[in-house]
Scaffold this active site. Structure first.
Site, mmCIF file in Angstrom:
data_model
loop_
_atom_site.group_PDB
_atom_site.id
_atom_site.type_symbol
_atom_site.label_atom_id
_atom_site.label_comp_id
_atom_site.label_asym_id
_atom_site.label_seq_id
_atom_site.Cartn_x
_atom_site.Cartn_y
_atom_site.Cartn_z
ATOM 1 N N GLU A 43 -24.271 1.116 36.590
ATOM 2 C CA GLU A 43 -25.542 0.648 36.014
ATOM 3 C C GLU A 43 -26.320 -0.215 37.001
ATOM 4 O OE1 GLU A 43 -24.363 -1.133 32.230
ATOM 5 O OE2 GLU A 43 -24.413 0.844 31.286
ATOM 6 N N ASP A 73 -18.368 3.754 25.495
ATOM 7 C CA ASP A 73 -18.887 2.383 25.565
ATOM 8 C C ASP A 73 -18.842 1.645 24.232
ATOM 9 O OD1 ASP A 73 -20.028 0.086 26.427
ATOM 10 O OD2 ASP A 73 -22.041 0.878 26.697
ATOM 11 N N GLU A 97 -22.233 -5.411 19.863
ATOM 12 C CA GLU A 97 -23.396 -4.695 20.396
ATOM 13 C C GLU A 97 -23.728 -3.434 19.607
ATOM 14 O OE1 GLU A 97 -22.876 -3.626 24.497
ATOM 15 O OE2 GLU A 97 -24.729 -2.442 24.562
#
Ligand code: GCW
Length: 715
Positions: free
Chosen positions: A304, A378, A406
């Site tokens: 990322e 993820d 998240e």
């Protein structure tokens, strides 16, 4: 007169607000509510002998004193070894002439404790002991927990030591105090006022962590800033390390791979370059001069947008070993993350970490961990386990779990994660025959790892109650408890936590526990049932957005993950598709090979399933999908109703907070259900079965919603 009354009532309210604002976490130490038990405890705990010979034993004494005075509402007297009913000392400080009850010190390791009842001349007594002072402190917390949860103090014979050596929190906290994926305020680490200002919160943070056995913390975000490695910041880090040390907590930092360029004025960060090596060696030396027990570095590289060794055509092992070499002389370690994937690689994202890391097995230095997220993608509501677990016998793997929610409702949804953690630990990798569970990979017993560890991405911020949602605290708590002992059940842990956090009234305990234990499956059902994943809103990951096709990268688009089309739903990862399945051991693959053999909870991770396929319930895939989404919402309704019944049993402040949050959760669960079903219906072309309440809006409405300031993903 009226005014005075108002002011007065406001004052009262204010007091109440402070009384139960959640700050005290599970260490509340309020008076034992059961009068008989209180009486017993008071008789049992009279004088306390605790020689305060180190900062850690000083901390143990302080905790014991505060805890006992609160729980027993009486002044605690210090006594000597002969006249005390509670004795707290380490193996090196067994009082002279003391006749010790049998303690198997050799079974306790460096951090374990024993708590033993015995008969002394002056009556019944208990000792809390360990090989080390930190073991003793852990024992003190255990003892206080017994009382907080109303357990008997008779005939104690406890020997306990942690299953894993390194039990870490990972903070994704930036130096400007913005917390990536943080939903509980800003960072608790106030870099601006450090090193001179020591916030009481740092001490309470240390206490809370020590109480559940967490022994390390990475202070900074994996999306790293090299500045933390400059002298100015290292002095601040030292101040935190000094506060945390008595509680057995080491500090770690994230190392930005390009730091030698950014703060070292070098022209390269090539891990095989001599000046780069020398720079890191000198940096390590500087850090260890300030912080002799510094834990080491956590690194996110070539992922990322983070810099890494691949820029110089070096491998992850080259990068990790160079850093490992720098900290090795001081006993430090490196945690190198396996969270790598690239949209330039035309390979299924699921497979990329394994493809990159598996070939490197055996190439890492002995003080390197490869840190692997629990699943291959993820932190989704439900993922199969990463195929790396069990596949790297020569490389200690540290598991990374996410406490900050998240993808699990962030801090407005009550989701108790322990059932998920347990499901992950208990998954069989079949790497060394049946019973090769992920727990055994992680605790090193499967491959005789020389070091073991686990990390939880923290859900902590500077909100008064630390975690935003009052129940977020339970995930922090459960993580620590399971890192210590992965045989504990989700129900055991919930029981302990509820009693300490809300009280011991049995009806209250059972009711809150059942809400907690239902919450994980409920969330999976209303968000991503049957193995759907990564269909959250772009960027912030708040709310549903399965329709998104235009995210910056192909592998950030929900459509990449669910693959809905007119024929069906799900990602074919068998040999006819991406063949990610081949990354698992053959016996593990077996269970996913066909649609029929695959557990339905993971079905759409591995198969593209026809809409009309008959599921185990007899429903078609489409009807089953509807059923799951609706039952997820129904479960939240039930949680909400159950909570409402606790009015008067939970303090007013937390009762209201949780009630409002459950109302949000219910609204959002229905939003998830409606948006997802309406969207998937455009492919299935089948009606939502009769009997279900119909979505109140059209798909366009849901698709048109924007949340530019949703928390967690940017300034
Ligand atoms: O889950 C994703 C998050 C990123 C995070 C990344 C990672 C710290 O969306 O915010 O970055 O994972 O784990 O590195």
């Amino acid at each position: 007169m009226k005014k005075v009354c108002l002011a007065f009532s406001f004052f009262l309210v204010t007091i109440q607000v402070f009384a139960e604002d959640g700050y005290r976490l599970w260490l509340r130490y309020d008076k034992i509510s059961n009068a008989k038990l209180l009486q017993q405890y008071r008789q049992q705990v009279r004088n306390v002998y605790c020689p305060r010979v180190s900062p850690t034993l000083e901390a143990a004494w302080q905790e014991l004193n505060a805890g006992l005075e609160g729980l027993l509402q009486k002044k605690i007297n210090t006594g000597n070894a002969g006249n005390s009913s509670l004795l707290v000392f380490s193996r090196q400080h067994i009082p002279a002439g003391f006749s010790m009850p049998a303690v198997n010190y050799d079974s306790l390791g460096a951090e374990g404790y024993a708590i033993i009842s015995y008969k002394a001349a002056a009556g019944k007594a208990v000792i809390i002991t360990g090989n080390t002072h930190i073991g003793v402190l852990y024992g003190v917390f255990y003892f206080l927990r017994l009382m907080q949860t109303h357990q008997s103090l008779e005939k104690l014979s406890v020997h306990s030591k942690p299953a894993l050596q390194h039990r870490l929190l990972n903070h994704w906290d930036n130096l400007n105090r913005y917390v990536e994926r943080g939903y509980a305020g800003i960072s608790i680490f106030n870099w601006h006022t450090l090193p001179d200002y020591i916030d009481q919160r740092y001490i309470d943070y240390a206490r809370a962590n020590a109480s559940i056995g967490i022994n390390g913390t990475v202070l900074t975000n994996v999306n790293a800033n090299a500045l933390v490695l400059t002298r100015d910041y290292l002095v601040k880090v030292k101040a935190l390390a000094d506060v945390l040390r008595p509680y057995g907590i080491k500090v770690y930092l994230t190392a930005r791979f390009s730091a030698p360029i950014e703060i070292g004025k070098l022209s390269t960060a090539d891990p095989l370059n001599d000046s780069v090596k020398a720079w890191w060696n000198a940096k390590a030396q500087e850090i260890y001069q300030l912080i002799p027990d510094f834990g080491g570095f956590l690194v996110k590289a070539n992922s990322e947008g983070q810099p890494g060794p691949q820029k110089y055509l070096r491998t992850h092992a080259d990068g990790a070993n160079m850093l490992a070499n720098a900290v090795a002389p001081y006993g430090g370690m490196v945690m190198w993350r396996a969270f790598v994937y690239s949209n330039e690689t035309p390979e299924d994202r699921f497979k990329q970490a394994y493809n990159e890391f598996k070939p490197l097995d055996g190439q890492f230095s002995s003080n390197v961990f490869v840190q692997v997220k629990n699943g291959p993608v993820d932190f989704q509501p439900r993922e199969p386990v990463s195929p790396l677990f069990g596949a790297m016998p020569k490389t200690p793997l540290m598991m990374e779990l996410q406490l900050t929610q998240e993808y699990l409702g962030q801090s407005t949804h009550l989701v108790y994660e322990a059932p998920m953690f347990k499901e992950i630990f208990e998954t069989d990798t079949y790497r060394d025959g049946k019973g090769s569970t992920v727990a055994r990979v992680i605790d090193g017993s499967l491959h005789r790892y020389t070091q073991t560890g686990i990390a939880g991405v923290a859900n902590i911020g500077n909100d008064r109650n630390w975690t935003g949602h009052p129940f977020g605290q339970a995930n922090w708590y459960a993580f620590g408890r399971l890192a210590w002992d992965n045989r504990l059940t989700a129900a055991n842990i919930a029981d302990e936590w509820v009693r300490q956090t809300f009280g011991n009234n049995i009806e209250l305990v059972e009711s809150i526990k059942s809400i907690m234990l239902a919450s994980y499956e409920a969330m999976v059902n209303y968000m991503t049932p049957l193995g759907l994943n990564h269909i959250m809103g772009t960027g912030h990951h708040y709310g549903p957005a399965p329709w998104v096709t235009n995210a910056g990268r192909a592998d950030w688009n929900p459509v990449y993950y669910h693959r809905a089309d007119s024929t069906g739903l799900g990602f074919d990862r068998t040999a006819t598709g991406s063949n990610a399945l081949a990354q698992y051991a053959p016996a593990a693959q077996q269970q996913f090979l066909s649609i029929d053999s695959t557990p339905e909870k993971l079905l759409l991770w591995f198969h593209h399933v026809p809409w009309g396929f008959k599921m185990k319930s007899g429903r078609t895939l489409w009807a089953e999908l509807c059923h799951r989404y609706y039952s997820g919402v129904d479960s939240v309704k039930a949680m909400h109703q159950q909570w409402d019944k606790l009015a008067g049993k939970v303090d007013q402040e937390r009762f209201r907070q949780v009630q409002m949050l459950l109302a949000i959760q219910l609204k959002e669960a229905a939003w998830w259900r409606n948006a997802c079903l309406l969207y998937f219906q455009t492919f299935s072309k089948m009606p939502i079965p009769d009997g279900y309440e119909k979505p109140d809006q059209a798909l366009e409405y849901y698709m048109g919603q924007r949340f530019p300031y949703a928390p967690g993903n940017g300034l």
